[in-house]
Design an enzyme around this catalytic site. Sequence first.
Site, short mmCIF file in Angstrom:
data_model
loop_
_atom_site.label_atom_id
_atom_site.label_comp_id
_atom_site.label_asym_id
_atom_site.label_seq_id
_atom_site.Cartn_x
_atom_site.Cartn_y
_atom_site.Cartn_z
N GLY A 170 62.33 34.71 -85.85
CA GLY A 170 62.17 33.67 -84.72
C GLY A 170 62.19 32.16 -85.05
N GLY A 171 61.26 31.37 -84.70
CA GLY A 171 61.53 29.92 -85.13
C GLY A 171 61.21 29.53 -86.52
N GLY A 405 96.38 13.89 -90.36
CA GLY A 405 94.86 13.65 -90.36
C GLY A 405 94.16 14.45 -91.29
N ALA A 406 94.78 15.56 -91.79
CA ALA A 406 93.89 15.99 -92.81
C ALA A 406 93.88 15.33 -94.11
CB ALA A 406 94.66 17.69 -93.08
C1 HXC Z 1 50.01 38.73 -87.48
C2 HXC Z 1 51.39 40.27 -88.69
C3 HXC Z 1 52.53 39.61 -88.05
C4 HXC Z 1 52.37 38.17 -87.35
C5 HXC Z 1 53.19 41.09 -89.53
N1 HXC Z 1 51.78 41.05 -89.53
N2 HXC Z 1 53.52 40.07 -88.80
N3 HXC Z 1 50.42 39.66 -88.29
N4 HXC Z 1 51.25 38.12 -86.98
N5 HXC Z 1 53.41 37.81 -86.69
C6 HXC Z 1 50.90 42.04 -90.28
C7 HXC Z 1 50.94 43.37 -89.84
O1 HXC Z 1 49.95 43.47 -88.46
C8 HXC Z 1 50.38 44.30 -90.95
O2 HXC Z 1 48.93 43.76 -91.05
C9 HXC Z 1 51.21 43.52 -92.21
O3 HXC Z 1 51.45 42.09 -91.55
C10 HXC Z 1 52.42 44.17 -92.61
O4 HXC Z 1 52.98 44.20 -91.11
P1 HXC Z 1 53.80 45.74 -91.09
O5 HXC Z 1 54.37 45.61 -89.82
O6 HXC Z 1 53.06 46.94 -91.60
O7 HXC Z 1 54.99 45.69 -92.20
P2 HXC Z 1 56.53 46.17 -91.92
O8 HXC Z 1 56.68 47.57 -91.38
O9 HXC Z 1 57.21 45.63 -93.34
O10 HXC Z 1 57.20 45.10 -90.87
C11 HXC Z 1 57.33 43.49 -91.23
C12 HXC Z 1 57.54 42.74 -89.76
C13 HXC Z 1 56.92 43.19 -88.79
C14 HXC Z 1 59.19 43.20 -89.41
C15 HXC Z 1 57.52 41.42 -90.11
O11 HXC Z 1 55.38 43.18 -89.03
C16 HXC Z 1 57.06 42.51 -87.38
O12 HXC Z 1 57.87 42.74 -86.74
N6 HXC Z 1 56.06 41.49 -87.13
C17 HXC Z 1 56.20 40.61 -86.19
C18 HXC Z 1 57.37 39.71 -86.19
C19 HXC Z 1 57.32 38.79 -85.06
O13 HXC Z 1 57.63 39.09 -84.21
N7 HXC Z 1 56.72 37.63 -85.25
C20 HXC Z 1 56.77 36.46 -84.45
C21 HXC Z 1 58.04 35.68 -84.45
S1 HXC Z 1 57.94 34.34 -83.30
P3 HXC Z 1 48.21 44.91 -91.68
O14 HXC Z 1 46.65 44.25 -91.28
O15 HXC Z 1 48.22 46.28 -91.00
O16 HXC Z 1 48.34 44.97 -93.23
C22 HXC Z 1 57.61 33.20 -84.40
C23 HXC Z 1 57.62 31.94 -83.45
C24 HXC Z 1 57.90 30.90 -84.53
O17 HXC Z 1 57.45 33.25 -85.43
C25 HXC Z 1 58.08 29.73 -83.60
C26 HXC Z 1 58.12 28.41 -84.42
C27 HXC Z 1 58.52 27.43 -83.55
#
Ligand code: HXC
Length: 515
Positions: A170-171, A405-406
């Site tokens: 994402g961001g 030009g290059a």
């Molecule tokens: C809170 C999160 C988290 C998140 C992971 N965790 N991502 N907690 N917010 N964004 C936590 C999980 O709950 C878990 O907690 C631990 O991290 C490990 O995650 P797992 O899923 O068990 O690990 P894995 O299977 O390796 O997968 C990793 C992952 C997946 C691919 C990153 O967790 C995932 O898809 N997370 C969400 C990604 C996402 O959509 N993020 C938001 C993006 S948007 P516990 O407590 O069980 O250990 C964004 C906007 C930014 O970022 C904008 C900026 C302008």
Amino acid sequence: MAIKKEMLEDLERRRQLIAGDQSKIEARHAKGLMTARERIQGLVDSGSFQESGAHVGHDVRGFGFEKKVLPGDGVVTGLGLVDGRPVSVISQDFMVSGGSLGSRHARKMAETMQQAIELGNPIISMNDSGGARIQEGVRSLAGYGQVFRSNVLASGVVPQIALIAGPCAGGAAYSPALMDFCIQVKKQSNMFICGPEVIKAATGQEAPLDQFATAEAHASVSGNVHFVAENDQDALNIIKRLLSFLPSNNMQDPPHQFSEKLSLELDYGMNEIVPEEPKTPLDAYQVIERLVDSGEWFEVKRDFARNMITGFARIDGMVAGILANQPKVKAGCIDIDASDKAAEFINFCNAFNIPIVTLMDVPGFMPGLAQERGGIIRHGAKVLYAYANCTVPLVTVIMRKAYGGAYIAMGSKDLCADVVYAWPTAEIAVMGAEGAAKIIYKKELANAADPQAKFRELAEDYRQKFSNPYQAAESDIITDVISPAETRYKVALSLRSLLTKRVARPSKKNGLSPL
Ligand code: HXC
């Protein structure tokens, strides 16, 4: 009189908690991954890391987080030394709530970067995070705003290096994108704005991660990453090597290692690598190898736009950025991707006082409908802008083709260069002899008894007159004609004498580089 034993035990207990759960550490090791702290220890000189914010906790309200401890709020920050030079380090800790970015995590990142600006330290940011901490909602988004702003404030002041060592979704991908160099680790990491599920839902397209989010995809297709690492340790080695060519900030010169006296020997081997037949492409890598000091070549974006080579080098001890057309790929034409690659590299070198050596062998901008529709005018203009905007020393060597030009774009004297050398094989002309003969002798060719023979004769006549460096030398638009054998010492000598170059330009709020 002594400090109470329990207080020291309490400190030790807290430190152990901060260091991380042993079972989680072992799970990472089992996957061949380093922890956030191990990455820092692997990067900085032994014992030099000064952590700040280790005791910071999270600021999540609800979701049962009252009872949760998130050491350091999921990020390790501080100062360290790399080969004795100070750096500011950020390392996201995936073991703590997936390295997700909460408001305090973001504050630590932003503070580290702002301190780096004040101290003049390069910023190394190691990304391994699930992105915005979902439970903190908009406050984590606001945190990203602070991070991005800090990246922008640091831009051009201190070098910024991003490591993509895990998920970067994402961001979150925009902080690395705002930095100067991205190193992505194979297999264990991915970087994208929209993942496969979102792409499928929005467009119906199947988009497997390996086609757009991996280190290989970013290094060769999107151009988002500069270096691919085999694993964490390899990535740390790449960071150290990169730092060895860079100044710590824009007020310093890069780490030149001057030799006591210039080595002014001729390199006759350079004459040997120039193909006799003009149509046989020259391998620009062979020229670079002979031009730079042994072992002092560090290529940047090797797998992207391979028709344009960019990298750091030392020439007789002096750090230089090298740009070279590669005639072995797309005949060395400048296309959209090569333009972006070149402009980015030139801008970096100029911001950080790194002299540029350009090795020119370019038949033109890439012809084609896709290039025109894709905006080769706009992208090619970035190269013109970046070179003309330079105030660092610029030395150009015209090896063979220098057309149209290059030619002007690739560091010509009238655009920007301080010194332009041309080999006797240089063809500095508006276009190649064949193309020119077709246009200017159209009527003669149409009326000729044997048009093919006439064409060969007229093209050869044009080649004799214009496809050489002497017209340009007579017109004072190059500095000198040199033999390939003289190249290394002439370039070294020029760099030495140009290091004192100072250029004052009219002040402005910001220039408007084509984008
Ligand atoms: C809170 C999160 C988290 C998140 C992971 N965790 N991502 N907690 N917010 N964004 C936590 C999980 O709950 C878990 O907690 C631990 O991290 C490990 O995650 P797992 O899923 O068990 O690990 P894995 O299977 O390796 O997968 C990793 C992952 C997946 C691919 C990153 O967790 C995932 O898809 N997370 C969400 C990604 C996402 O959509 N993020 C938001 C993006 S948007 P516990 O407590 O069980 O250990 C964004 C906007 C930014 O970022 C904008 C900026 C302008």
